[in-house]
Design a protein around this motif. Structure first.
Motif, mmCIF file in Angstrom:
data_model
loop_
_atom_site.group_PDB
_atom_site.id
_atom_site.type_symbol
_atom_site.label_atom_id
_atom_site.label_comp_id
_atom_site.label_asym_id
_atom_site.label_seq_id
_atom_site.Cartn_x
_atom_site.Cartn_y
_atom_site.Cartn_z
ATOM 1 N N THR A 58 -8.471 62.285 70.356
ATOM 2 C CA THR A 58 -8.972 62.347 68.978
ATOM 3 C C THR A 58 -8.017 63.217 68.169
ATOM 4 O O THR A 58 -8.127 64.452 68.198
ATOM 5 C CB THR A 58 -10.394 62.923 68.927
ATOM 6 N N SER A 104 -11.435 58.035 67.765
ATOM 7 C CA SER A 104 -10.817 58.073 69.088
ATOM 8 C C SER A 104 -9.739 57.006 69.213
ATOM 9 O O SER A 104 -9.821 55.948 68.579
ATOM 10 C CB SER A 104 -11.882 57.859 70.173
ATOM 11 N N TRP A 105 -8.733 57.306 70.036
ATOM 12 C CA TRP A 105 -7.626 56.387 70.286
ATOM 13 C C TRP A 105 -7.406 56.274 71.784
ATOM 14 O O TRP A 105 -7.692 57.202 72.544
ATOM 15 C CB TRP A 105 -6.343 56.880 69.607
ATOM 16 N N TYR A 143 -0.430 55.660 71.209
ATOM 17 C CA TYR A 143 -1.869 55.475 71.020
ATOM 18 C C TYR A 143 -2.156 54.197 70.242
ATOM 19 O O TYR A 143 -1.372 53.798 69.369
ATOM 20 C CB TYR A 143 -2.460 56.701 70.314
ATOM 21 N N ALA A 152 -14.865 62.009 73.547
ATOM 22 C CA ALA A 152 -14.617 60.702 72.933
ATOM 23 C C ALA A 152 -15.423 59.628 73.649
ATOM 24 O O ALA A 152 -15.603 59.667 74.869
ATOM 25 C CB ALA A 152 -13.130 60.372 72.978
ATOM 26 N N ASP A 169 -9.659 63.889 75.191
ATOM 27 C CA ASP A 169 -10.893 64.379 74.586
ATOM 28 C C ASP A 169 -12.075 63.898 75.429
ATOM 29 O O ASP A 169 -12.410 62.712 75.424
ATOM 30 C CB ASP A 169 -11.002 63.870 73.146
ATOM 31 N N LEU A 198 -8.707 59.040 76.462
ATOM 32 C CA LEU A 198 -9.090 58.886 75.066
ATOM 33 C C LEU A 198 -8.742 60.177 74.326
ATOM 34 O O LEU A 198 -9.003 61.277 74.818
ATOM 35 C CB LEU A 198 -10.589 58.602 74.943
ATOM 36 N N LEU A 249 -13.394 51.530 70.397
ATOM 37 C CA LEU A 249 -13.380 52.987 70.340
ATOM 38 C C LEU A 249 -14.223 53.481 69.175
ATOM 39 O O LEU A 249 -14.183 52.921 68.080
ATOM 40 C CB LEU A 249 -11.938 53.475 70.193
#
Length: 251
Positions: free
Chosen positions: A166, A87-88, A100, A198, A195, A164, A83
């Protein structure tokens, strides 16, 4: 004397807790996407029935995590993702809630469910399922594309998109090792929106941000600190015995 005993006693207890944190970090030096735990201590007055001006304890501050990025390693594996930026990846925790992680070594189980360490990966409509036996590729925006076994490139179809997120504030680590948003003012669980901006890099993995050398040095430092605190307790006990002997002689 009172201050010495309380400070050394509580300091030794917190030092043992810190040793557990350091050991946990060291054990996860090679864990993909792992974020090091932080531990700090501060002095606080003793509360409750034992409260006296001379009694001071050592307490742990609010534990946190080191969110600095780990090193990126190219693996060439199609289901490995690293990532980018902050971002997660959203996954489903054991209790069914959304959590996450930065870990990106995705797997496909026998039912076609995409998982990370056994936890379902969440897509736009829930957990992502891909056709069994298909070849799966992941785009930079998290889109999963699959080609059936024995089929040509023209049969490529999108089968889902990784969620994803953020976060705009620091996440909290849970007991399961996953991260979540802090609860809101009403104590409700906060779920982040996907997001669309991301991005991720496929065929790569982000390593742990724990430095093995620093963790080993910290472990030695914590062990010596514990020995010093136990020595202080022993010295305080010896001083108390000598003081009692002097009082007995004077008596």
């Amino acid at each position: 004397m009172d201050r010495i005993l309380y400070t050394a006693m509580s300091g030794a207890k917190q030092t043992m807790d810190q040793q557990a944190v350091v050991s946990h970090n060291l054990a996860n030096v090679s864990t993909s996407g792992f974020r090091a735990q932080l531990h700090a201590m501060r002095a606080v007055p003793v509360q409750g029935e034992a409260a006296l001006p001379t009694r001071v304890s050592v307490a742990a501050t609010t534990p946190g995590s080191d969110f600095s990025p780990g090193p990126i390693t190219r693996t060439g594996r199609e289901l490995d993702v690293a990532l980018e930026a902050n971002s997660w990846l959203a996954v489903q925790a054991d209790d069914g809630s959304e959590a996450y992680t930065r870990r990106g070594d995705l797997q496909v189980d026998g039912d076609g469910l995409v998982t990370v360490v056994g936890r379902p990966v969440i897509g736009e409509g829930g957990p992502i399922i891909v056709p069994l036996g298909s070849s799966v590729t992941i785009g930079a925006d998290g889109t999963l594309s699959a080609i059936g076994e024995g089929e040509g490139p023209e049969a490529l179809v999108d089968v889902g998109r990784l969620k994803l997120v953020t976060p705009e504030q620091a996440l909290l680590r849970g007991d399961d090792g996953l991260f979540r948003m802090p609860p809101n003012a009403e104590g409700e669980v906060v779920v982040l929106e996907a997001d669309d901006d991301a991005r991720l890099a496929s065929g790569a993995l982000e390593g742990s941000n724990v430095s093995a050398v620093e963790a080993m040095v910290a472990m030695i430092d914590v062990a010596r600190r514990y020995e010093m605190q136990m020595k202080v307790i022993s010295t305080a006990d010896e001083n108390a015995q000598r003081a009692n002997n002097l009082l007995s002689i004077q008596g």
